[in-house]
Design an enzyme around this catalytic site. Structure first.
Site, short mmCIF file in Angstrom:
data_model
loop_
_atom_site.label_atom_id
_atom_site.label_comp_id
_atom_site.label_asym_id
_atom_site.label_seq_id
_atom_site.Cartn_x
_atom_site.Cartn_y
_atom_site.Cartn_z
N ASP A 8 0.87 -1.18 0.00
CA ASP A 8 0.00 0.00 0.00
C ASP A 8 0.90 1.23 0.00
O ASP A 8 2.13 1.13 -0.19
CB ASP A 8 -0.99 -0.03 1.19
CG ASP A 8 -0.31 0.18 2.55
OD1 ASP A 8 0.94 0.26 2.60
OD2 ASP A 8 -1.04 0.27 3.56
N CYS A 65 3.03 -3.33 4.10
CA CYS A 65 2.19 -2.19 4.48
C CYS A 65 2.89 -1.51 5.65
O CYS A 65 4.08 -1.75 5.87
CB CYS A 65 0.74 -2.60 4.79
SG CYS A 65 0.49 -3.65 6.22
N THR A 67 2.56 -1.76 9.05
CA THR A 67 3.00 -2.72 10.06
C THR A 67 3.28 -4.10 9.48
O THR A 67 3.89 -4.93 10.13
CB THR A 67 1.89 -2.91 11.12
OG1 THR A 67 0.71 -3.35 10.42
CG2 THR A 67 1.59 -1.61 11.87
N HIS A 98 10.36 -24.21 8.47
CA HIS A 98 9.32 -24.96 9.16
C HIS A 98 7.92 -24.77 8.59
O HIS A 98 7.10 -25.68 8.69
CB HIS A 98 9.30 -24.58 10.65
CG HIS A 98 10.44 -25.18 11.42
ND1 HIS A 98 10.48 -25.18 12.79
CD2 HIS A 98 11.58 -25.78 11.00
CE1 HIS A 98 11.60 -25.77 13.20
NE2 HIS A 98 12.30 -26.13 12.12
N HIS A 133 7.61 -31.27 9.32
CA HIS A 133 7.00 -29.97 9.03
C HIS A 133 6.03 -30.05 7.86
O HIS A 133 5.08 -29.28 7.78
CB HIS A 133 8.10 -28.93 8.77
CG HIS A 133 9.05 -28.82 9.92
ND1 HIS A 133 8.64 -28.35 11.15
CD2 HIS A 133 10.35 -29.16 10.04
CE1 HIS A 133 9.66 -28.40 11.98
NE2 HIS A 133 10.71 -28.89 11.34
N ARG A 136 2.66 -30.89 9.10
CA ARG A 136 1.98 -29.75 9.72
C ARG A 136 1.44 -28.79 8.66
O ARG A 136 0.35 -28.22 8.82
CB ARG A 136 2.95 -29.04 10.67
CG ARG A 136 3.25 -29.94 11.87
CD ARG A 136 4.48 -29.56 12.64
NE ARG A 136 4.74 -30.56 13.68
CZ ARG A 136 5.89 -30.66 14.34
NH1 ARG A 136 6.89 -29.83 14.07
NH2 ARG A 136 6.05 -31.58 15.26
C1 RB5 Z 1 -2.09 2.53 6.57
O1 RB5 Z 1 -2.15 3.73 7.27
C2 RB5 Z 1 -1.87 1.37 7.54
O2 RB5 Z 1 -3.02 1.15 8.28
C3 RB5 Z 1 -1.48 0.13 6.78
O3 RB5 Z 1 -0.34 0.39 6.02
C4 RB5 Z 1 -1.15 -1.09 7.60
O4 RB5 Z 1 -0.23 -0.82 8.60
C5 RB5 Z 1 -2.28 -1.91 8.06
O5 RB5 Z 1 -2.14 -3.00 8.65
#
Ligand code: RB5
Length: 148
Positions: A8, A65, A67, A98, A133, A136
């Site tokens: 994104d 993205c 996070t 794994h 593995h 699994r």
């Molecule tokens: C975008 O602001 C942010 O929410 C997105 O990049 C991401 O971290 C979502 O999980």
């Protein structure tokens, strides 16, 4: 080797850096976008990368993205996809050894560039161990079948 990559807006800069890094190693890239820093919705790009890997048009996928959480959740909704959110090389190594992860998820807002590239290199150079593995991973696939 062919890699599908997508992000994104929050992951756009890191996507471009990873793309250049892999192209320097003569790795083929399918870039599903986004192509600007304009705000977009991460599930769209998680799904595109995951479908490219599912269709075997790429060997592995990389999704990014802010996070890494939202885009990894999205990619994991696609059947046959095992997306692993990794914040260090150990996780990347074990995700391949794994879990036979076929998509690497990264958080652009939580990783420095050098660490992100090192995670990518570790993920792409580590083989699945198989053996116990494999059983699994088959159990994960069985969950997908039951939920259809
Ligand atoms: C975008 O602001 C942010 O929410 C997105 O990049 C991401 O971290 C979502 O999980």
């Amino acid at each position: 080797m062919k890699i599908a990559i997508g992000s994104d807006h929050a992951g756009f800069d890191l996507k471009e850096i990873i793309k250049n890094h892999l192209q320097e190693k003569d790795i083929d890239i399918i870039d599903v976008g986004t192509h600007t820093k304009e705000s977009v919705d991460y599930p769209v790009f998680g799904e595109k990368v995951a479908e490219t890997v599912q269709k075997r048009e790429a060997d592995f996928g990389i999704v990014i993205c802010g996070t890494g959480i939202g885009i990894s959740i999205s990619a994991n909704k696609v059947k046959g996809i095992r997306a692993a959110l990794c914040t260090n090389e150990y996780m990347a190594r074990m995700a391949r050894r794994h879990n036979d992860a076929n998509v690497l998820a990264l958080g652009a807002r939580v990783l420095g560039t050098d660490l992100a590239l090192s995670i990518v290199d570790t993920f792409l150079s580590t083989e699945f161990e198989g053996g116990r593995h494999e059983r699994r991973v088959h159990l994960i696939e069985k969950i997908e079948e039951l939920k259809l």
